[in-house]
Design an enzyme around this catalytic site. Structure first.
Site, PDB file in Angstrom:
ATOM      1  CG  ASP A   1      83.526  11.397  62.709  1.00 29.04           C
ATOM      2  OD1 ASP A   1      82.772  11.454  61.722  1.00 29.04           O
ATOM      3  OD2 ASP A   1      84.227  12.343  63.093  1.00 29.04           O
TER       4      ASP A   1
ATOM      5  NE  ARG B   1      65.391  14.654  66.444  1.00 32.35           N
ATOM      6  CZ  ARG B   1      64.581  15.656  66.799  1.00 32.35           C
ATOM      7  NH1 ARG B   1      63.366  15.731  66.296  1.00 32.35           N
ATOM      8  NH2 ARG B   1      64.978  16.563  67.649  1.00 32.35           N
TER       9      ARG B   1
ATOM     10  CD  GLU C   1      73.436  14.408  58.461  1.00 35.04           C
ATOM     11  OE1 GLU C   1      74.555  14.964  58.388  1.00 35.04           O
ATOM     12  OE2 GLU C   1      73.302  13.204  58.795  1.00 35.04           O
TER      13      GLU C   1
END
Length: 489
Positions: A275, A206, A208
């Site tokens: 990741d 969010r 970014e």
């Protein structure tokens, strides 16, 4: 329709090419009980430490732990940390690595000091050179990646802004992948989404996303609006915004939006959760999942990852338990009276979970039943099964039925992973139960037409959907009973 078992079988046949910034993650665990006399700083009494492959390397580890195969391309320095990472990667089952050496930079290393008792990060120390690779190293990266793309089912770029994914590397990889018909997922770091132009899917968090789109990103509506412009800029098919405890929101170029709430879990450590999301998404999409199924898979994987300490990996078995979470409950705990149903519904609605419903006699459970139940559970977060009482079955099927009494049938159903709750009803139809549940999805076998499904009007009036599952030919309780009574196998 989300069939997790079929997806799991397909995942183990997929190969993901992962390109990104490799690093060593070290966690020092201990207790803090005093302030240093030398400076106003806490003193951690170190008790143990762990080291893991981090950054994009953690994406590779998760791909492998989920059963897929990963071809990994990254960069290391010519130092002790780089040697350690190279050796450790070479020992990882399911990962094939091609590492480019850059003697001009240290291998990225992050050391986190964590309070063992509170699972709180106290301090992080980074060794890194966070700048783009030189032209020479950049070309070596391109030369390493491009020949590997034909071997992959999907390409994943994991950008930590440590130098591997320069604009030129990104452009070469995406253009080559598109030319070969390979989809590309990007976990971005740059606020300029245009450098990822042509990727299939971008997965910013969010913060970014808000920075890249200059939006508040504080609601699904705001995210959807900002995502439309961002997708046009990046020429991508979809944008997934991860929002930690607020779940995930996916917006597609066609205007569809899917939001899934975060699954309830005790958060121990969020390190590497992104990741895990990227790895699960790549494998699910490569395996043929639609957007919503891939999103639900990634959401469950994130919930497993944050419940662990350190840079964690997730297995298919753990993912299965999270997607079908009540498998560990005793059967009797999953059988509820209609009067007790409201408490379960209130709790699930508070968590913004999608509730599904199906019903039947389930006199002799057979593979056809299992297929419908598994498909039903794949379409929702919690599945309620309405079960005809003995009197109800007798009225519907005639004397001699049911073969098993209602308690036995309920216990067999409740023992299935796909089933979250079993509720016995006395009426000929489950209409009162459907009115009480107001499910988001109502599921029946494909031998029904939508208009024949009891309760379809109620569900659709409340914004839900009716799902018809293709029946498995050759299986019928009535025929099984008849064959048994005639003494045939």
């Amino acid at each position: 329709m989300f069939d997790f078992d079929s997806l799991a079988h397909a995942i183990v046949r997929q190969t993901v090419l992962c390109v990104g910034d490799l690093m060593l993650d070290e966690f020092v665990y201990g207790e803090v009980s005093r302030i240093s006399p030398e400076a106003p700083a806490p003193v951690i009494a170190a008790q143990r430490s762990e080291t893991n492959i981090g950054g994009a390397g953690n994406v590779a580890r998760n791909i492998a732990s989920l059963g897929g195969r990963c071809i990994f391309v990254g960069m290391i320095g010519e130092d002790e940390v780089g040697v350690k990472l190279a050796v450790t990667l070479a020992q990882q089952p399911g990962i094939e690595s091609a590492l480019v050496h850059d003697p001009a930079r240290p291998t990225t290393r992050k050391v986190r000091f964590v309070s063992e008792h509170f699972s709180t990060h106290m301090l992080r120390a980074d060794w890194e050179l966070a700048q783009p690779a030189s032209a020479e190293i950049e070309q070596k990266l391109i030369d390493a990646v491009l020949p590997l793309i034909p071997r992959a089912d999907i390409v994943l770029l994991s950008d930590y802004a440590k130098g591997v994914l320069t604009a030129r590397v990104i452009r070469n990889v995406i253009d080559t992948a598109k030319r070969l018909g390979k989809r590309v997922i990007v976990d971005p770091k740059s606020a300029n989404f245009a450098i990822y132009r042509g990727a299939t899917l971008l997965t910013p968090n969010r913060k970014e996303f808000a920075e890249a789109t200059r939006s508040r990103a504080d609601s699904d509506a705001n995210i959807a609006e900002a995502a439309r412009d961002a997708m046009y800029l990046a020429d991508c098919e979809a944008m997934l915004v991860t929002q930690s405890e607020h779940g995930m929101t996916l917006v597609t170029r066609t205007g569809d939006m899917v939001h899934v709430p975060a699954l309830p879990v005790k958060v121990r450590d969020v390190s590497g959760a992104g990741d895990t999301v990227a790895a699960a998404l790549a494998l699910a999409l490569a395996a043929g999942a639609d957007w919503e199924s891939a999103l639900r898979t990634a959401n469950a994987a994130a919930a497993v990852a944050v419940s662990k300490t350190g840079t964690a990996t997730v297995t298919l078995a753990e993912l299965r338990r999270k997607i079908l979470p009540t498998a560990s409950l005793a059967a009797e705990q999953k059988i509820a009276a209609a009067s007790d149903l409201e408490a379960h519904l209130a709790e699930w609605r508070k968590q913004d979970l999608r509730v599904g419903f199906t019903n039947g006699c389930f006199d002799i459970l057979h593979p056809g039943h299992v297929k419908v139940l598994t498909a039903a559970r794949g379409a929702c977060d919690r599945l309620i099964v309405g079960l005809n009482s003995d009197a109800s079955v007798r009225r519907l099927k005639g004397e001699g039925r049911p073969v098993q009494d209602e308690r036995a049938r309920a216990e067999v159903l409740a023992a299935l992973e796909a089933v979250d709750l079993v509720v016995i009803f006395e009426e000929d139809t489950p209409i009162r139960l459907i009115e009480q549940v107001r499910p988001s999805v109502l599921v029946k076998g494909g031998d029904y037409a939508r208009e024949q499904v009891v309760g379809h009007e109620i569900v659709e009036a409340n914004g839900g959907e009716v799902l018809l599952v293709d029946i498995l030919q050759g299986f019928s309780t009535t025929s099984l009973v008849q064959r048994a009574r005639e003494g045939r196998a």
